[in-house]
Scaffold this active site. Sequence first.
Site, PDB file in Angstrom:
ATOM      1  N   THR A  13       0.830  -1.215   0.000  1.00  0.00           N
ATOM      2  CA  THR A  13       0.000   0.000   0.000  1.00  0.00           C
ATOM      3  C   THR A  13       0.861   1.261   0.000  1.00  0.00           C
ATOM      4  OG1 THR A  13      -1.644  -1.226   1.261  1.00  0.00           O
ATOM      5  CG2 THR A  13      -1.859   1.165   1.267  1.00  0.00           C
ATOM      6  N   ALA A  33      12.954  20.512  -3.436  1.00  0.00           N
ATOM      7  CA  ALA A  33      14.135  19.855  -2.861  1.00  0.00           C
ATOM      8  C   ALA A  33      15.435  20.526  -3.318  1.00  0.00           C
ATOM      9  CB  ALA A  33      14.156  18.382  -3.257  1.00  0.00           C
ATOM     10  N   GLY A 132       0.400   8.446  10.091  1.00  0.00           N
ATOM     11  CA  GLY A 132       0.265   8.512   8.632  1.00  0.00           C
ATOM     12  C   GLY A 132       0.804   9.792   8.033  1.00  0.00           C
ATOM     13  N   LYS A 202       3.571   3.653  18.060  1.00  0.00           N
ATOM     14  CA  LYS A 202       3.613   5.077  17.691  1.00  0.00           C
ATOM     15  C   LYS A 202       3.785   5.962  18.927  1.00  0.00           C
ATOM     16  CE  LYS A 202       0.679   4.159  13.674  1.00  0.00           C
ATOM     17  NZ  LYS A 202      -0.715   3.980  13.281  1.00  0.00           N
TER      18      LYS A 202
HETATM   19  N1  HSE Z   1      -2.699   0.244  10.672  1.00  0.00           N
HETATM   20  C1  HSE Z   1      -2.314   1.603  10.874  1.00  0.00           C
HETATM   21  C2  HSE Z   1      -3.557   2.385  11.281  1.00  0.00           C
HETATM   22  C3  HSE Z   1      -1.733   2.135   9.605  1.00  0.00           C
HETATM   23  O1  HSE Z   1      -4.663   1.901  11.100  1.00  0.00           O
HETATM   24  O2  HSE Z   1      -3.400   3.493  11.795  1.00  0.00           O
HETATM   25  C4  HSE Z   1      -1.028   3.449   9.755  1.00  0.00           C
HETATM   26  O3  HSE Z   1       0.043   3.371  10.633  1.00  0.00           O
END
Ligand code: HSE
Length: 433
Positions: A13, A33, A132, A202
């Site tokens: 992905t 850049a 993300g 995270k």
């Molecule tokens: N599986 C993770 C989420 C993807 O749903 O946040 C992004 O890190």
Amino acid sequence: MKDVRVGICGLGTVGGGTFNVLNRNASLIEGRAGCTIRIGRVASRRQNDRIELGDIPFSNDIFDVVNDPDIDVVVELIGGYDVARELVLAAIENGKHVVTANKALIAVHGNEIFEAAEKKGVIVAYEAGVAGGIPVIKAIREGLVANRIDWIAGIINGTGNFILTEMNAGREFSDVLKQAQELGYAEADPTFDVEGIDAAHKLTILASAGFGVPLQFERAYTEGISKVTPYDIKHAEMLGYRIKHLGIARRREGGIELRVHPTLVPKELLIAQVDGVLNAVLVDGDAVGQTMYYGAGAGDEATASAVIADIVDVARAVSHGSTQRVPYLGFEPSALEDLPVLPVEDIYSAYYLRMQAEDHPGVLAKISSVLSEHGINIESVVQKESELSNGKIPVIMLTHTVQERQMNQAIAELEALADIDGPVVRIRAENFS
Ligand code: HSE
């Protein structure tokens, strides 16, 4: 203009999204850049039919990228802990810079990887690993550099937030999870999303970058969304709260709280209104106050946006002959504080409690007396007379903040009362004031 050559490992992905956005926005990215960024090699176990490779060399062995002398930056998008660790350490050993979206890798092996990279003088960048497409690592390490950060809290798993949002609208857990997988949001092993492991990865990274402490994933307290029931979602709503799956890191005297769990948050707060696959991270700095970063927490091109931001940072450095713009965790390694993660019994939180109680006079007084003996102040109580069954009714309470150790003792005593049937359900609550 200098050419910086990127090798992409993994065409899933995020790999597919990165390839496509790098090509689509090539001239815009080049203008920003100050150098040309070329995809010099791609390696993946499988082809991705959403990308046009053209004459870019492709192989099934990801180590071909690391061993290609023409590649300046290895982009690791294969995920997982072991092969990814081997790949990244080999890339560093070969003097290559690394960009990764792999939060598991950084949370678990980051201390080792950063040490190896420091010795070799190469950059390891990981913005895409956290939330993300939201540039929250850059915000913490650079935009908030002046602040002492006291706490960070956020919705940092898009899949979990998507599931909770849809459950709120009455859908079944398993249906929504399947849809999240089809949309490319979920991890290869979706229990990482549902059981809070991905969010803990995270949060570990956010806490280290925020507080300047080594990565300590193994000490994070992790609870997922699989036990959240529509009943509690509905009753939290009645009390004026939404249940969100939050990661919370807080600096305390002698240590840090590092915990991931379902949490009641007041409905009127912005973070309570972050729905679907969207993520939001609140960061509290002593100078700036509360700030919030909001956007797509998963998905191909959203995550590619953060991968490419890191590629551009590396490309700028490489094309100017320098090696590192900011330290890996935003603090010089010698400035990292050895603050331990506190055991969950030491955290402070408010609580939502739900129990089945005998419907007779004095029961509420007994419950209140157990709580007050442990210094627990009740904010609100709901007794559901309308749900009387076999002489028992649900009692739902919201408490003020208390240390978890006190709450554990109080719950054990409540469960031992003859008037209380079965376990007491507990969900932590926060109001971020
Ligand atoms: N599986 C993770 C989420 C993807 O749903 O946040 C992004 O890190």
